[in-house]
Design a protein around this motif. Sequence first.
Motif, PDB file in Angstrom:
ATOM      1  N   ASP A 179       1.470 -65.522 -25.175  1.00 10.84           N
ATOM      2  CA  ASP A 179       0.018 -65.670 -25.091  1.00 10.84           C
ATOM      3  C   ASP A 179      -0.601 -64.645 -26.031  1.00 10.84           C
ATOM      4  O   ASP A 179      -0.827 -63.492 -25.659  1.00 10.84           O
ATOM      5  CB  ASP A 179      -0.462 -65.443 -23.655  1.00 10.84           C
ATOM      6  CG  ASP A 179      -1.983 -65.552 -23.543  1.00 10.84           C
ATOM      7  OD1 ASP A 179      -2.610 -66.058 -24.499  1.00 10.84           O
ATOM      8  OD2 ASP A 179      -2.532 -65.136 -22.497  1.00 10.84           O
ATOM      9  N   PRO A 180      -0.875 -65.020 -27.286  1.00  6.25           N
ATOM     10  CA  PRO A 180      -1.379 -64.042 -28.270  1.00  6.25           C
ATOM     11  C   PRO A 180      -2.660 -63.347 -27.828  1.00  6.25           C
ATOM     12  O   PRO A 180      -2.895 -62.186 -28.182  1.00  6.25           O
ATOM     13  CB  PRO A 180      -1.603 -64.899 -29.526  1.00  6.25           C
ATOM     14  CG  PRO A 180      -0.752 -66.111 -29.328  1.00  6.25           C
ATOM     15  CD  PRO A 180      -0.742 -66.375 -27.873  1.00  6.25           C
ATOM     16  N   GLU A 181      -3.504 -64.036 -27.056  1.00  5.37           N
ATOM     17  CA  GLU A 181      -4.794 -63.475 -26.680  1.00  5.37           C
ATOM     18  C   GLU A 181      -4.662 -62.307 -25.698  1.00  5.37           C
ATOM     19  O   GLU A 181      -5.613 -61.559 -25.484  1.00  5.37           O
ATOM     20  CB  GLU A 181      -5.673 -64.563 -26.044  1.00  5.37           C
ATOM     21  CG  GLU A 181      -5.893 -65.784 -26.930  1.00  5.37           C
ATOM     22  CD  GLU A 181      -6.560 -65.415 -28.249  1.00  5.37           C
ATOM     23  OE1 GLU A 181      -7.372 -64.478 -28.238  1.00  5.37           O
ATOM     24  OE2 GLU A 181      -6.269 -66.068 -29.266  1.00  5.37           O
ATOM     25  N   SER A 182      -3.481 -62.153 -25.104  1.00  2.00           N
ATOM     26  CA  SER A 182      -3.302 -61.071 -24.131  1.00  2.00           C
ATOM     27  C   SER A 182      -2.990 -59.733 -24.796  1.00  2.00           C
ATOM     28  O   SER A 182      -2.824 -58.722 -24.108  1.00  2.00           O
ATOM     29  CB  SER A 182      -2.186 -61.429 -23.142  1.00  2.00           C
ATOM     30  OG  SER A 182      -0.945 -61.571 -23.811  1.00  2.00           O
ATOM     31  N   TYR A 183      -2.906 -59.714 -26.123  1.00  4.05           N
ATOM     32  CA  TYR A 183      -2.606 -58.475 -26.850  1.00  4.05           C
ATOM     33  C   TYR A 183      -3.785 -58.129 -27.761  1.00  4.05           C
ATOM     34  O   TYR A 183      -4.438 -59.020 -28.319  1.00  4.05           O
ATOM     35  CB  TYR A 183      -1.334 -58.627 -27.696  1.00  4.05           C
ATOM     36  CG  TYR A 183      -0.102 -58.954 -26.891  1.00  4.05           C
ATOM     37  CD1 TYR A 183       0.644 -57.953 -26.267  1.00  4.05           C
ATOM     38  CD2 TYR A 183       0.317 -60.277 -26.745  1.00  4.05           C
ATOM     39  CE1 TYR A 183       1.774 -58.259 -25.530  1.00  4.05           C
ATOM     40  CE2 TYR A 183       1.453 -60.585 -26.011  1.00  4.05           C
ATOM     41  CZ  TYR A 183       2.166 -59.576 -25.399  1.00  4.05           C
ATOM     42  OH  TYR A 183       3.285 -59.879 -24.663  1.00  4.05           O
ATOM     43  N   PRO A 191       3.746 -58.089 -28.735  1.00  5.91           N
ATOM     44  CA  PRO A 191       4.199 -59.480 -28.769  1.00  5.91           C
ATOM     45  C   PRO A 191       5.697 -59.633 -29.018  1.00  5.91           C
ATOM     46  O   PRO A 191       6.253 -60.701 -28.766  1.00  5.91           O
ATOM     47  CB  PRO A 191       3.391 -60.078 -29.935  1.00  5.91           C
ATOM     48  CG  PRO A 191       2.202 -59.186 -30.077  1.00  5.91           C
ATOM     49  CD  PRO A 191       2.691 -57.827 -29.730  1.00  5.91           C
ATOM     50  N   PHE A 192       6.355 -58.568 -29.513  1.00  4.86           N
ATOM     51  CA  PHE A 192       7.767 -58.667 -29.858  1.00  4.86           C
ATOM     52  C   PHE A 192       8.679 -57.958 -28.859  1.00  4.86           C
ATOM     53  O   PHE A 192       9.898 -58.045 -28.961  1.00  4.86           O
ATOM     54  CB  PHE A 192       8.008 -58.086 -31.257  1.00  4.86           C
ATOM     55  CG  PHE A 192       7.320 -58.860 -32.338  1.00  4.86           C
ATOM     56  CD1 PHE A 192       7.926 -59.965 -32.911  1.00  4.86           C
ATOM     57  CD2 PHE A 192       6.064 -58.499 -32.794  1.00  4.86           C
ATOM     58  CE1 PHE A 192       7.298 -60.700 -33.914  1.00  4.86           C
ATOM     59  CE2 PHE A 192       5.423 -59.217 -33.786  1.00  4.86           C
ATOM     60  CZ  PHE A 192       6.040 -60.321 -34.344  1.00  4.86           C
ATOM     61  N   SER A 193       8.121 -57.250 -27.908  1.00  4.17           N
ATOM     62  CA  SER A 193       8.948 -56.503 -26.955  1.00  4.17           C
ATOM     63  C   SER A 193       9.484 -57.445 -25.882  1.00  4.17           C
ATOM     64  O   SER A 193       8.854 -58.441 -25.525  1.00  4.17           O
ATOM     65  CB  SER A 193       8.135 -55.380 -26.314  1.00  4.17           C
ATOM     66  OG  SER A 193       7.036 -55.918 -25.593  1.00  4.17           O
TER      67      SER A 193
END
Length: 242
Positions: A179-183, A191-193
Amino acid sequence: MTDRHAELDTALERVIAAARDHLAAVKAADGRADDDEVWRAYVELNNASNSYDELLLDAYGEVTPWDVEAIDPDEADRQFGVGIGGVDGTETEDPHPRIISVRQRRDYRVPSVAALLRLAEAARRANPGDGDSAPVETVGEAVLELMQAGDGSLGALDIPELESLDGVVVVAEVDSPLDPESYEDSDGAGPFSLNEGERVVDRLDEHAFVDLDEELDEDEEGEGISAGLSEARDDNESADRR
Protein backbone atom coordinates in the motif's frame (compact mmCIF):
# COMPACT_ATOMS: atom_id res chain seq x y z
CA MET A 1 -31.56 -60.09 -21.56
CA THR A 2 -28.77 -61.23 -19.27
CA ASP A 3 -27.23 -59.07 -16.56
CA ARG A 4 -24.09 -58.89 -18.64
CA HIS A 5 -25.99 -57.44 -21.59
CA ALA A 6 -27.80 -54.92 -19.36
CA GLU A 7 -24.53 -53.80 -17.81
CA LEU A 8 -22.98 -53.27 -21.24
CA ASP A 9 -26.03 -51.35 -22.48
CA THR A 10 -25.95 -49.12 -19.41
CA ALA A 11 -22.22 -48.46 -19.86
CA LEU A 12 -22.77 -47.60 -23.51
CA GLU A 13 -25.55 -45.16 -22.63
CA ARG A 14 -23.15 -43.46 -20.18
CA VAL A 15 -20.63 -43.04 -22.99
CA ILE A 16 -23.26 -41.52 -25.30
CA ALA A 17 -24.55 -39.17 -22.60
CA ALA A 18 -20.99 -38.15 -21.64
CA ALA A 19 -20.16 -37.46 -25.31
CA ARG A 20 -23.21 -35.20 -25.62
CA ASP A 21 -22.33 -33.36 -22.41
CA HIS A 22 -18.76 -32.90 -23.60
CA LEU A 23 -19.89 -31.46 -26.94
CA ALA A 24 -22.28 -29.09 -25.17
CA ALA A 25 -19.49 -27.88 -22.85
CA VAL A 26 -17.13 -27.33 -25.78
CA LYS A 27 -19.77 -25.31 -27.64
CA ALA A 28 -20.51 -23.23 -24.55
CA ALA A 29 -16.80 -22.53 -23.96
CA ASP A 30 -16.47 -21.34 -27.57
CA GLY A 31 -12.71 -21.80 -27.68
CA ARG A 32 -12.04 -20.50 -24.16
CA ALA A 33 -8.88 -22.16 -22.80
CA ASP A 34 -8.81 -24.12 -19.52
CA ASP A 35 -12.58 -24.09 -19.13
CA ASP A 36 -13.70 -25.99 -16.01
CA GLU A 37 -16.87 -27.38 -17.58
CA VAL A 38 -15.00 -28.71 -20.60
CA TRP A 39 -12.46 -30.35 -18.32
CA ARG A 40 -15.13 -32.01 -16.17
CA ALA A 41 -17.00 -33.24 -19.26
CA TYR A 42 -13.74 -34.56 -20.73
CA VAL A 43 -13.00 -36.56 -17.57
CA GLU A 44 -16.52 -38.02 -17.55
CA LEU A 45 -16.29 -39.02 -21.22
CA ASN A 46 -12.83 -40.50 -20.77
CA ASN A 47 -13.80 -42.59 -17.75
CA ALA A 48 -17.11 -43.71 -19.24
CA SER A 49 -15.29 -44.85 -22.38
CA ASN A 50 -12.69 -46.67 -20.31
CA SER A 51 -15.37 -48.48 -18.27
CA TYR A 52 -17.27 -49.57 -21.39
CA ASP A 53 -14.06 -50.82 -23.01
CA GLU A 54 -13.17 -52.91 -19.96
CA LEU A 55 -16.68 -54.41 -19.72
CA LEU A 56 -16.66 -55.30 -23.41
CA LEU A 57 -13.27 -56.97 -23.04
CA ASP A 58 -14.37 -58.96 -20.00
CA ALA A 59 -17.65 -60.09 -21.56
CA TYR A 60 -16.63 -60.88 -25.13
CA GLY A 61 -12.87 -60.42 -25.43
CA GLU A 62 -13.49 -57.45 -27.76
CA VAL A 63 -12.11 -53.93 -27.54
CA THR A 64 -13.09 -50.47 -28.74
CA PRO A 65 -10.83 -48.20 -30.84
CA TRP A 66 -10.52 -45.87 -27.83
CA ASP A 67 -7.06 -46.08 -26.27
CA VAL A 68 -7.83 -44.40 -22.94
CA GLU A 69 -6.85 -44.85 -19.32
CA ALA A 70 -8.99 -44.00 -16.33
CA ILE A 71 -8.38 -40.49 -14.95
CA ASP A 72 -8.35 -39.71 -11.25
CA PRO A 73 -9.90 -36.21 -11.30
CA ASP A 74 -8.27 -35.06 -8.06
CA GLU A 75 -4.80 -36.31 -9.05
CA ALA A 76 -5.04 -34.73 -12.52
CA ASP A 77 -6.19 -31.49 -10.93
CA ARG A 78 -3.06 -31.42 -8.76
CA GLN A 79 -0.63 -32.37 -11.55
CA PHE A 80 -1.92 -30.32 -14.46
CA GLY A 81 -3.62 -27.39 -12.74
CA VAL A 82 -6.82 -27.77 -14.73
CA GLY A 83 -10.28 -27.53 -13.29
CA ILE A 84 -9.36 -24.65 -11.00
CA GLY A 85 -12.44 -25.02 -8.88
CA GLY A 86 -11.92 -28.78 -8.52
CA VAL A 87 -13.32 -31.32 -10.93
CA ASP A 88 -16.19 -32.06 -8.54
CA GLY A 89 -16.96 -28.37 -8.16
CA THR A 90 -15.46 -28.01 -4.68
CA GLU A 91 -12.97 -25.27 -3.88
CA THR A 92 -9.36 -26.45 -3.78
CA GLU A 93 -6.89 -25.26 -1.17
CA ASP A 94 -4.45 -22.63 -2.36
CA PRO A 95 -0.93 -24.10 -1.93
CA HIS A 96 0.60 -20.59 -2.02
CA PRO A 97 -1.67 -18.32 0.02
CA ARG A 98 1.01 -15.68 0.54
CA ILE A 99 1.98 -12.88 -1.82
CA ILE A 100 5.17 -12.86 -3.89
CA SER A 101 7.02 -9.54 -3.78
CA VAL A 102 9.71 -8.76 -6.36
CA ARG A 103 12.15 -6.02 -5.35
CA GLN A 104 14.81 -4.69 -7.72
CA ARG A 105 17.71 -2.32 -7.18
CA ARG A 106 20.21 -1.12 -9.75
CA ASP A 107 22.78 1.61 -9.26
CA TYR A 108 23.91 4.16 -11.85
CA ARG A 109 26.70 6.65 -12.26
CA VAL A 110 25.78 10.01 -13.80
CA PRO A 111 28.58 11.09 -16.20
CA SER A 112 26.90 14.46 -16.88
CA VAL A 113 24.07 15.86 -14.80
CA ALA A 114 23.41 18.55 -17.40
CA ALA A 115 23.04 15.97 -20.19
CA LEU A 116 20.64 13.90 -18.07
CA LEU A 117 18.48 16.92 -17.24
CA ARG A 118 18.31 17.96 -20.91
CA LEU A 119 17.18 14.47 -21.92
CA ALA A 120 14.50 14.41 -19.21
CA GLU A 121 13.23 17.85 -20.21
CA ALA A 122 12.94 16.68 -23.83
CA ALA A 123 10.97 13.63 -22.66
CA ARG A 124 8.64 15.87 -20.61
CA ARG A 125 8.00 18.16 -23.58
CA ALA A 126 7.28 15.18 -25.82
CA ASN A 127 4.91 13.63 -23.26
CA PRO A 128 3.44 16.49 -21.21
CA GLY A 129 1.07 14.17 -19.32
CA ASP A 130 -0.78 16.37 -16.80
CA GLY A 131 0.46 19.49 -18.56
CA ASP A 132 3.56 19.98 -16.40
CA SER A 133 6.02 22.01 -18.49
CA ALA A 134 8.29 23.12 -15.66
CA PRO A 135 12.01 22.44 -16.18
CA VAL A 136 13.49 19.27 -14.72
CA GLU A 137 15.79 20.43 -11.93
CA THR A 138 17.13 17.36 -10.07
CA VAL A 139 18.64 14.01 -10.95
CA GLY A 140 15.87 12.16 -9.11
CA GLU A 141 13.20 14.07 -11.00
CA ALA A 142 15.01 13.32 -14.28
CA VAL A 143 15.17 9.59 -13.59
CA LEU A 144 11.47 9.38 -12.72
CA GLU A 145 10.55 11.44 -15.78
CA LEU A 146 12.48 9.09 -18.06
CA MET A 147 10.90 6.00 -16.48
CA GLN A 148 7.41 7.49 -16.89
CA ALA A 149 8.16 8.35 -20.50
CA GLY A 150 9.34 4.76 -21.08
CA ASP A 151 7.70 1.53 -20.00
CA GLY A 152 8.02 2.23 -16.27
CA SER A 153 10.78 -0.33 -15.75
CA LEU A 154 14.50 0.07 -15.16
CA GLY A 155 15.04 -0.78 -18.80
CA ALA A 156 13.98 2.79 -19.60
CA LEU A 157 17.22 3.92 -17.95
CA ASP A 158 19.52 1.98 -20.30
CA ILE A 159 20.72 5.20 -21.92
CA PRO A 160 24.13 6.78 -22.56
CA GLU A 161 23.35 9.54 -20.03
CA LEU A 162 23.43 6.94 -17.23
CA GLU A 163 26.21 4.42 -16.62
CA SER A 164 24.64 1.20 -15.36
CA LEU A 165 26.35 -0.41 -12.37
CA ASP A 166 25.55 -3.63 -10.47
CA GLY A 167 22.07 -4.52 -9.30
CA VAL A 168 20.10 -7.13 -7.40
CA VAL A 169 16.64 -8.71 -7.65
CA VAL A 170 15.05 -10.15 -4.51
CA VAL A 171 11.95 -12.35 -4.47
CA ALA A 172 10.19 -12.49 -1.10
CA GLU A 173 7.04 -13.96 0.42
CA VAL A 174 4.95 -11.32 2.20
CA ASP A 175 1.69 -11.40 4.11
CA SER A 176 -0.11 -8.46 2.49
CA PRO A 177 0.13 -6.47 -0.75
CA LEU A 178 1.94 -3.15 -0.90
CA ASP A 179 0.00 0.00 0.00
CA PRO A 180 2.19 2.89 -1.24
CA GLU A 181 -0.04 5.51 0.40
CA SER A 182 0.82 4.18 3.87
CA TYR A 183 4.41 5.44 3.56
CA GLU A 184 5.71 8.99 3.52
CA ASP A 185 7.17 10.20 0.22
CA SER A 186 10.54 10.59 1.93
CA ASP A 187 10.50 6.98 3.26
CA GLY A 188 12.74 4.99 0.93
CA ALA A 189 13.26 1.98 3.19
CA GLY A 190 9.77 1.21 4.50
CA PRO A 191 8.23 -0.16 1.28
CA PHE A 192 11.15 -2.59 0.92
CA SER A 193 11.50 -3.85 4.50
CA LEU A 194 10.22 -7.31 5.49
CA ASN A 195 7.95 -7.78 8.48
CA GLU A 196 8.29 -10.58 11.01
CA GLY A 197 7.33 -13.91 9.43
CA GLU A 198 8.00 -12.72 5.88
CA ARG A 199 11.00 -14.23 4.13
CA VAL A 200 13.31 -13.94 1.13
CA VAL A 201 12.66 -16.77 -1.35
CA ASP A 202 15.54 -16.13 -3.74
CA ARG A 203 17.98 -13.49 -4.93
CA LEU A 204 19.64 -12.72 -8.26
CA ASP A 205 22.76 -10.55 -8.47
CA GLU A 206 23.13 -8.51 -11.67
CA HIS A 207 26.63 -7.52 -12.77
CA ALA A 208 26.92 -4.74 -15.30
CA PHE A 209 30.55 -5.52 -16.14
CA VAL A 210 32.64 -8.68 -15.99
CA ASP A 211 36.42 -8.46 -16.34
CA LEU A 212 37.14 -11.29 -18.78
CA ASP A 213 40.92 -10.84 -18.45
CA GLU A 214 40.76 -11.34 -14.68
CA GLU A 215 38.62 -14.47 -15.02
CA LEU A 216 40.90 -15.96 -17.66
CA ASP A 217 44.06 -15.17 -15.68
CA GLU A 218 42.67 -17.28 -12.85
CA ASP A 219 42.35 -20.23 -15.24
CA GLU A 220 45.72 -22.01 -15.27
CA GLU A 221 45.03 -23.50 -18.69
CA GLY A 222 43.64 -20.38 -20.29
CA GLU A 223 46.79 -18.46 -21.20
CA GLY A 224 46.40 -18.95 -24.95
CA ILE A 225 42.74 -18.04 -24.85
CA SER A 226 43.47 -14.95 -22.74
CA ALA A 227 46.07 -13.76 -25.21
CA GLY A 228 43.66 -14.23 -28.12
CA LEU A 229 40.97 -12.23 -26.38
CA SER A 230 43.39 -9.43 -25.58
CA GLU A 231 44.47 -9.25 -29.22
CA ALA A 232 40.86 -9.22 -30.40
CA ARG A 233 40.01 -6.47 -27.95
CA ASP A 234 42.97 -4.38 -29.10
CA ASP A 235 41.85 -4.75 -32.71
CA ASN A 236 38.31 -3.66 -31.82
CA GLU A 237 39.61 -0.66 -29.92
CA SER A 238 41.71 0.32 -32.91
CA ALA A 239 38.70 0.00 -35.16
CA ASP A 240 36.68 2.22 -32.80
CA ARG A 241 39.36 4.89 -32.85
CA ARG A 242 39.35 4.85 -36.65
